[in-house]
Design a protein around this motif. Sequence first.
Motif, PDB file in Angstrom:
ATOM      1  N   PRO A 132     -64.755  23.886  -7.435  1.00 51.02           N
ATOM      2  CA  PRO A 132     -64.527  25.257  -7.894  1.00 51.02           C
ATOM      3  C   PRO A 132     -63.986  26.162  -6.782  1.00 51.02           C
ATOM      4  O   PRO A 132     -63.198  27.071  -7.049  1.00 51.02           O
ATOM      5  CB  PRO A 132     -65.914  25.734  -8.347  1.00 51.02           C
ATOM      6  N   TYR A 169     -68.042  31.774 -11.343  1.00 53.91           N
ATOM      7  CA  TYR A 169     -68.739  30.708 -10.616  1.00 53.91           C
ATOM      8  C   TYR A 169     -70.228  31.028 -10.498  1.00 53.91           C
ATOM      9  O   TYR A 169     -71.078  30.165 -10.751  1.00 53.91           O
ATOM     10  CB  TYR A 169     -68.122  30.533  -9.228  1.00 53.91           C
ATOM     11  N   LEU A 195     -69.909  24.934 -14.760  1.00 58.02           N
ATOM     12  CA  LEU A 195     -69.016  25.613 -13.818  1.00 58.02           C
ATOM     13  C   LEU A 195     -67.558  25.555 -14.258  1.00 58.02           C
ATOM     14  O   LEU A 195     -66.833  26.550 -14.142  1.00 58.02           O
ATOM     15  CB  LEU A 195     -69.147  25.003 -12.420  1.00 58.02           C
ATOM     16  N   ILE A 237     -60.831  28.636  -7.033  1.00 57.62           N
ATOM     17  CA  ILE A 237     -60.954  30.065  -6.754  1.00 57.62           C
ATOM     18  C   ILE A 237     -59.952  30.479  -5.681  1.00 57.62           C
ATOM     19  O   ILE A 237     -59.319  31.534  -5.777  1.00 57.62           O
ATOM     20  CB  ILE A 237     -62.403  30.409  -6.358  1.00 57.62           C
ATOM     21  N   CYS A 278     -65.382  28.822 -14.779  1.00 56.15           N
ATOM     22  CA  CYS A 278     -64.347  29.129 -13.775  1.00 56.15           C
ATOM     23  C   CYS A 278     -62.941  29.079 -14.355  1.00 56.15           C
ATOM     24  O   CYS A 278     -62.052  29.773 -13.874  1.00 56.15           O
ATOM     25  CB  CYS A 278     -64.461  28.169 -12.592  1.00 56.15           C
ATOM     26  N   SER A 329     -62.938  34.892 -11.157  1.00 53.16           N
ATOM     27  CA  SER A 329     -63.369  33.504 -10.995  1.00 53.16           C
ATOM     28  C   SER A 329     -64.621  33.411 -10.123  1.00 53.16           C
ATOM     29  O   SER A 329     -65.473  32.554 -10.349  1.00 53.16           O
ATOM     30  CB  SER A 329     -62.245  32.650 -10.417  1.00 53.16           C
TER      31      SER A 329
END
Length: 135
Positions: free
Chosen positions: A39, A68, A92, A43, A96, A64
């Motif tokens: 993630p 998260y 997640l 991001i 995300c 984002s």
Amino acid sequence: MSMYFICLCISVVFPQDLLEKGLGASNFAMLGLGDIVIPGIFIALLLRFDVSLKKNTRTYFYTSFVAYIFGLVLTIFIMHTFKHAQPALLYLVPACVGFPVIVALLKGELTEMFRYEEESSEEAGTDTETEKKDQ
């Protein structure tokens, strides 16, 4: 060796029974490296997308990042509710990906998001040199 140390530091160990027993908690679970790195890369990519829009805002990055945190809280909540381990990426990934896509849809920038490509500075330099030689 330093990369190995960084990877170990990123993995977070937390007690599952922290809410029940407080600081005396002993039932530890591990939030894996993939639950942080994958993630995190996404991001960071959204931050680059924000910069490429040249609007001087970080809308997609902040969206984002909040997504998260929401995904982590949801994972821990489900884990405590059902008293069973849950894969963090199960919560997640939809958070995300979903939150920024919804924001892009609302702002009318969904096509820009899906068409986004990043060109490295080395590639950009070689392309302009090739064009000059062709002329």
